[in-house]
Design an enzyme around this catalytic site. Structure first.
Site, mmCIF file in Angstrom:
data_model
loop_
_atom_site.group_PDB
_atom_site.id
_atom_site.type_symbol
_atom_site.label_atom_id
_atom_site.label_comp_id
_atom_site.label_asym_id
_atom_site.label_seq_id
_atom_site.Cartn_x
_atom_site.Cartn_y
_atom_site.Cartn_z
ATOM 1 N N LYS A 37 -0.229 -7.408 -9.042
ATOM 2 C CA LYS A 37 -1.428 -7.691 -8.234
ATOM 3 C C LYS A 37 -2.638 -7.820 -9.152
ATOM 4 C CE LYS A 37 -2.782 -5.728 -3.789
ATOM 5 N NZ LYS A 37 -2.933 -4.445 -3.115
HETATM 6 C C1 E4P Z 1 -3.929 -4.646 0.270
HETATM 7 O O1 E4P Z 1 -3.016 -4.860 -0.493
HETATM 8 C C2 E4P Z 1 -4.855 -3.500 0.168
HETATM 9 O O2 E4P Z 1 -4.173 -2.432 -0.449
HETATM 10 C C3 E4P Z 1 -5.302 -2.976 1.496
HETATM 11 O O3 E4P Z 1 -4.792 -3.714 2.585
HETATM 12 C C4 E4P Z 1 -6.739 -2.630 1.572
HETATM 13 O O4 E4P Z 1 -7.028 -2.171 2.860
HETATM 14 P P1 E4P Z 1 -8.316 -1.295 3.211
HETATM 15 O O5 E4P Z 1 -9.437 -2.219 3.494
HETATM 16 O O6 E4P Z 1 -7.904 -0.536 4.430
HETATM 17 O O7 E4P Z 1 -8.583 -0.394 2.022
#
Ligand code: E4P
Length: 220
Positions: A83
Protein backbone atom coordinates in the site's frame (compact mmCIF):
# COMPACT_ATOMS: atom_id res chain seq x y z
CA UNK A 1 -18.04 -8.16 -4.34
CA UNK A 2 -15.16 -9.06 -2.06
CA UNK A 3 -15.28 -8.26 1.66
CA UNK A 4 -12.07 -7.25 3.44
CA UNK A 5 -11.63 -6.53 7.13
CA UNK A 6 -10.04 -3.15 7.84
CA UNK A 7 -8.23 -4.13 11.01
CA UNK A 8 -4.94 -5.48 12.33
CA UNK A 9 -6.62 -7.04 15.36
CA UNK A 10 -5.99 -10.79 15.36
CA UNK A 11 -9.11 -11.75 17.34
CA UNK A 12 -11.36 -9.84 14.97
CA UNK A 13 -9.62 -11.47 12.00
CA UNK A 14 -9.96 -14.94 13.52
CA UNK A 15 -13.69 -14.44 14.08
CA UNK A 16 -14.21 -13.08 10.57
CA UNK A 17 -12.17 -15.90 9.02
CA UNK A 18 -14.29 -18.47 10.88
CA UNK A 19 -17.45 -16.99 9.32
CA UNK A 20 -15.98 -17.87 5.92
CA UNK A 21 -16.84 -14.53 4.32
CA UNK A 22 -13.60 -12.59 4.66
CA UNK A 23 -11.67 -12.34 1.40
CA UNK A 24 -8.78 -10.18 2.58
CA UNK A 25 -7.47 -7.57 4.98
CA UNK A 26 -6.44 -3.94 4.79
CA UNK A 27 -4.14 -2.40 7.35
CA UNK A 28 -2.63 1.05 7.73
CA UNK A 29 0.03 2.42 10.10
CA UNK A 30 -2.62 3.67 12.56
CA UNK A 31 -4.34 0.26 12.74
CA UNK A 32 -0.97 -1.50 13.23
CA UNK A 33 0.04 0.99 15.95
CA UNK A 34 -3.22 0.24 17.81
CA UNK A 35 -2.12 -3.40 18.19
CA UNK A 36 1.30 -2.42 19.61
CA UNK A 37 3.26 -4.85 17.40
CA UNK A 38 5.70 -3.69 14.66
CA UNK A 39 4.35 -3.79 11.11
CA UNK A 40 6.23 -6.75 9.64
CA UNK A 41 5.64 -8.96 12.66
CA UNK A 42 1.90 -8.20 12.77
CA UNK A 43 1.49 -8.63 9.02
CA UNK A 44 3.06 -12.11 9.21
CA UNK A 45 0.52 -13.08 11.87
CA UNK A 46 -2.33 -11.72 9.74
CA UNK A 47 -1.14 -13.78 6.75
CA UNK A 48 -1.41 -16.91 8.91
CA UNK A 49 -5.06 -16.17 9.70
CA UNK A 50 -6.59 -14.91 6.44
CA UNK A 51 -5.89 -16.48 3.06
CA UNK A 52 -6.55 -13.52 0.78
CA UNK A 53 -5.12 -10.18 -0.26
CA UNK A 54 -3.43 -8.49 2.72
CA UNK A 55 -2.59 -4.81 2.25
CA UNK A 56 0.52 -3.65 4.12
CA UNK A 57 1.41 0.04 3.95
CA UNK A 58 4.84 1.58 3.49
CA UNK A 59 6.00 4.22 5.97
CA UNK A 60 8.39 6.04 3.63
CA UNK A 61 7.15 9.09 1.74
CA UNK A 62 9.87 9.19 -0.95
CA UNK A 63 9.91 6.88 -3.98
CA UNK A 64 13.20 5.13 -3.19
CA UNK A 65 12.13 4.47 0.40
CA UNK A 66 8.73 3.18 -0.76
CA UNK A 67 10.38 0.87 -3.29
CA UNK A 68 12.73 -0.58 -0.70
CA UNK A 69 9.95 -1.10 1.85
CA UNK A 70 7.50 -2.33 -0.78
CA UNK A 71 9.90 -4.99 -2.08
CA UNK A 72 10.59 -6.14 1.48
CA UNK A 73 6.90 -6.30 2.39
CA UNK A 74 6.07 -8.21 -0.81
CA UNK A 75 8.56 -10.91 0.21
CA UNK A 76 6.69 -11.64 3.47
CA UNK A 77 3.93 -13.63 1.73
CA UNK A 78 2.47 -14.14 -1.75
CA UNK A 79 -0.80 -12.52 -0.60
CA UNK A 80 0.79 -9.18 0.30
CA UNK A 81 -0.42 -6.12 -1.58
CA UNK A 82 1.87 -3.13 -1.01
CA UNK A 83 0.00 0.00 0.00
CA UNK A 84 1.35 3.41 -1.00
CA UNK A 85 -0.18 6.86 -0.49
CA UNK A 86 -1.59 8.78 -3.44
CA UNK A 87 1.18 11.39 -3.62
CA UNK A 88 3.61 12.01 -6.50
CA UNK A 89 6.28 9.74 -5.05
CA UNK A 90 3.64 7.11 -4.32
CA UNK A 91 2.42 7.06 -7.91
CA UNK A 92 6.03 6.73 -9.13
CA UNK A 93 6.57 3.86 -6.70
CA UNK A 94 3.30 2.25 -7.80
CA UNK A 95 4.35 2.34 -11.46
CA UNK A 96 7.77 0.83 -10.67
CA UNK A 97 6.48 -1.88 -8.31
CA UNK A 98 3.67 -2.81 -10.70
CA UNK A 99 6.21 -3.23 -13.51
CA UNK A 100 8.09 -5.66 -11.23
CA UNK A 101 4.91 -7.68 -10.76
CA UNK A 102 4.28 -6.50 -7.19
CA UNK A 103 0.61 -5.70 -6.57
CA UNK A 104 -0.04 -2.18 -5.25
CA UNK A 105 -2.96 -0.62 -3.37
CA UNK A 106 -2.92 3.15 -3.84
CA UNK A 107 -4.48 4.58 -0.70
CA UNK A 108 -5.82 7.93 0.52
CA UNK A 109 -7.72 8.59 -2.71
CA UNK A 110 -10.19 11.47 -2.44
CA UNK A 111 -10.93 12.43 -6.06
CA UNK A 112 -11.66 10.84 -9.43
CA UNK A 113 -8.60 12.53 -10.94
CA UNK A 114 -6.41 10.83 -8.33
CA UNK A 115 -8.08 7.50 -9.13
CA UNK A 116 -7.20 7.93 -12.81
CA UNK A 117 -3.54 8.48 -11.83
CA UNK A 118 -3.56 5.26 -9.79
CA UNK A 119 -5.03 3.30 -12.71
CA UNK A 120 -2.50 4.76 -15.16
CA UNK A 121 0.30 3.74 -12.77
CA UNK A 122 -0.94 0.14 -12.93
CA UNK A 123 -2.37 -0.08 -9.41
CA UNK A 124 -4.03 -3.37 -8.45
CA UNK A 125 -6.37 -1.50 -6.06
CA UNK A 126 -7.31 2.11 -5.55
CA UNK A 127 -8.75 2.98 -2.12
CA UNK A 128 -11.19 5.89 -2.09
CA UNK A 129 -12.05 6.89 1.52
CA UNK A 130 -15.83 7.43 1.59
CA UNK A 131 -16.31 8.03 5.33
CA UNK A 132 -13.62 10.70 5.52
CA UNK A 133 -15.23 12.48 2.53
CA UNK A 134 -18.67 12.30 4.21
CA UNK A 135 -17.05 13.87 7.30
CA UNK A 136 -16.20 16.96 5.25
CA UNK A 137 -19.84 17.39 4.20
CA UNK A 138 -19.45 15.89 0.71
CA UNK A 139 -20.94 12.64 -0.62
CA UNK A 140 -18.22 9.99 -0.44
CA UNK A 141 -20.26 7.43 -2.34
CA UNK A 142 -20.58 9.67 -5.41
CA UNK A 143 -16.80 9.29 -5.77
CA UNK A 144 -17.17 5.50 -5.94
CA UNK A 145 -19.81 5.89 -8.65
CA UNK A 146 -17.59 8.27 -10.64
CA UNK A 147 -14.53 6.02 -10.43
CA UNK A 148 -16.35 2.82 -11.40
CA UNK A 149 -17.89 4.65 -14.37
CA UNK A 150 -14.54 6.05 -15.54
CA UNK A 151 -12.71 2.72 -15.10
CA UNK A 152 -15.45 0.89 -17.00
CA UNK A 153 -15.38 3.43 -19.84
CA UNK A 154 -11.62 3.05 -20.36
CA UNK A 155 -11.26 -0.61 -19.44
CA UNK A 156 -8.87 0.09 -16.54
CA UNK A 157 -8.22 -3.12 -14.63
CA UNK A 158 -7.49 -1.41 -11.29
CA UNK A 159 -10.04 -2.61 -8.73
CA UNK A 160 -12.05 -0.13 -6.68
CA UNK A 161 -11.60 -0.91 -3.01
CA UNK A 162 -14.14 1.16 -1.05
CA UNK A 163 -12.43 2.23 2.17
CA UNK A 164 -13.24 4.27 5.26
CA UNK A 165 -16.59 2.50 5.49
CA UNK A 166 -18.57 3.53 8.56
CA UNK A 167 -21.87 1.62 8.37
CA UNK A 168 -23.86 -1.02 6.48
CA UNK A 169 -25.40 1.61 4.19
CA UNK A 170 -21.93 2.31 2.79
CA UNK A 171 -21.50 -1.40 1.98
CA UNK A 172 -24.84 -1.57 0.15
CA UNK A 173 -24.19 1.63 -1.82
CA UNK A 174 -20.66 0.50 -2.74
CA UNK A 175 -22.11 -2.80 -4.02
CA UNK A 176 -24.75 -0.93 -6.04
CA UNK A 177 -22.03 1.29 -7.53
CA UNK A 178 -20.13 -1.81 -8.69
CA UNK A 179 -17.10 -1.46 -6.38
CA UNK A 180 -14.98 -4.61 -6.51
CA UNK A 181 -14.19 -4.63 -2.79
CA UNK A 182 -15.53 -3.17 0.45
CA UNK A 183 -13.11 -3.01 3.35
CA UNK A 184 -14.76 -2.45 6.69
CA UNK A 185 -14.10 -2.43 10.43
CA UNK A 186 -15.15 -5.61 12.24
CA UNK A 187 -18.15 -3.90 13.83
CA UNK A 188 -19.55 -3.01 10.39
CA UNK A 189 -19.11 -6.58 9.11
CA UNK A 190 -20.82 -7.87 12.25
CA UNK A 191 -23.71 -5.43 11.79
CA UNK A 192 -24.45 -6.77 8.29
CA UNK A 193 -25.97 -9.89 9.89
CA UNK A 194 -28.55 -8.02 11.92
CA UNK A 195 -32.28 -7.89 11.23
CA UNK A 196 -34.95 -8.03 13.96
CA UNK A 197 -37.27 -10.10 11.74
CA UNK A 198 -34.57 -12.78 11.41
CA UNK A 199 -34.27 -13.10 15.19
CA UNK A 200 -38.04 -13.05 15.59
CA UNK A 201 -38.45 -15.68 12.86
CA UNK A 202 -35.89 -18.06 14.41
CA UNK A 203 -37.58 -17.74 17.81
CA UNK A 204 -41.07 -18.35 16.37
CA UNK A 205 -40.03 -21.39 14.29
CA UNK A 206 -38.48 -23.07 17.34
CA UNK A 207 -41.41 -22.20 19.58
CA UNK A 208 -43.93 -23.67 17.11
CA UNK A 209 -41.93 -26.85 16.63
CA UNK A 210 -41.36 -27.51 20.31
CA UNK A 211 -45.02 -26.76 21.11
CA UNK A 212 -46.20 -29.33 18.51
CA UNK A 213 -43.79 -32.06 19.55
CA UNK A 214 -43.69 -31.42 23.30
CA UNK A 215 -40.01 -30.55 23.37
CA UNK A 216 -39.00 -33.81 21.62
CA UNK A 217 -35.46 -33.64 20.17
CA UNK A 218 -35.31 -32.76 16.46
CA UNK A 219 -33.07 -35.74 15.64
CA UNK A 220 -33.39 -39.07 17.48
C1 E4P B 1 -8.22 1.67 4.18
O1 E4P B 1 -7.47 0.83 3.74
C2 E4P B 1 -8.03 2.39 5.45
O2 E4P B 1 -7.30 1.56 6.33
C3 E4P B 1 -9.31 2.70 6.16
O3 E4P B 1 -10.45 2.29 5.45
C4 E4P B 1 -9.38 4.05 6.75
O4 E4P B 1 -10.62 4.22 7.37
P1 E4P B 1 -10.91 5.33 8.48
O5 E4P B 1 -11.30 6.58 7.79
O6 E4P B 1 -12.05 4.75 9.26
O7 E4P B 1 -9.65 5.48 9.30
Amino acid sequence: MRFFLDTANLEELQTGARWGIVDGVTTNPSLIAKEGVPLEEQVRKICDIVDGDISAEVLATDTDGMLAEGRKLAKIHKNIVVKVPLIRDGIRACAALSREGIRVNVTLCFSASQAILAAKAGAYFVSPFVGRIDDTGWDGMSLIRDITQIYRTYGFTTQVLTASIRHSGHVIEAAKAGAHVATMPFKVLDSLFNHPLTDKGVEQFLKDYHKAFHDAPVVR
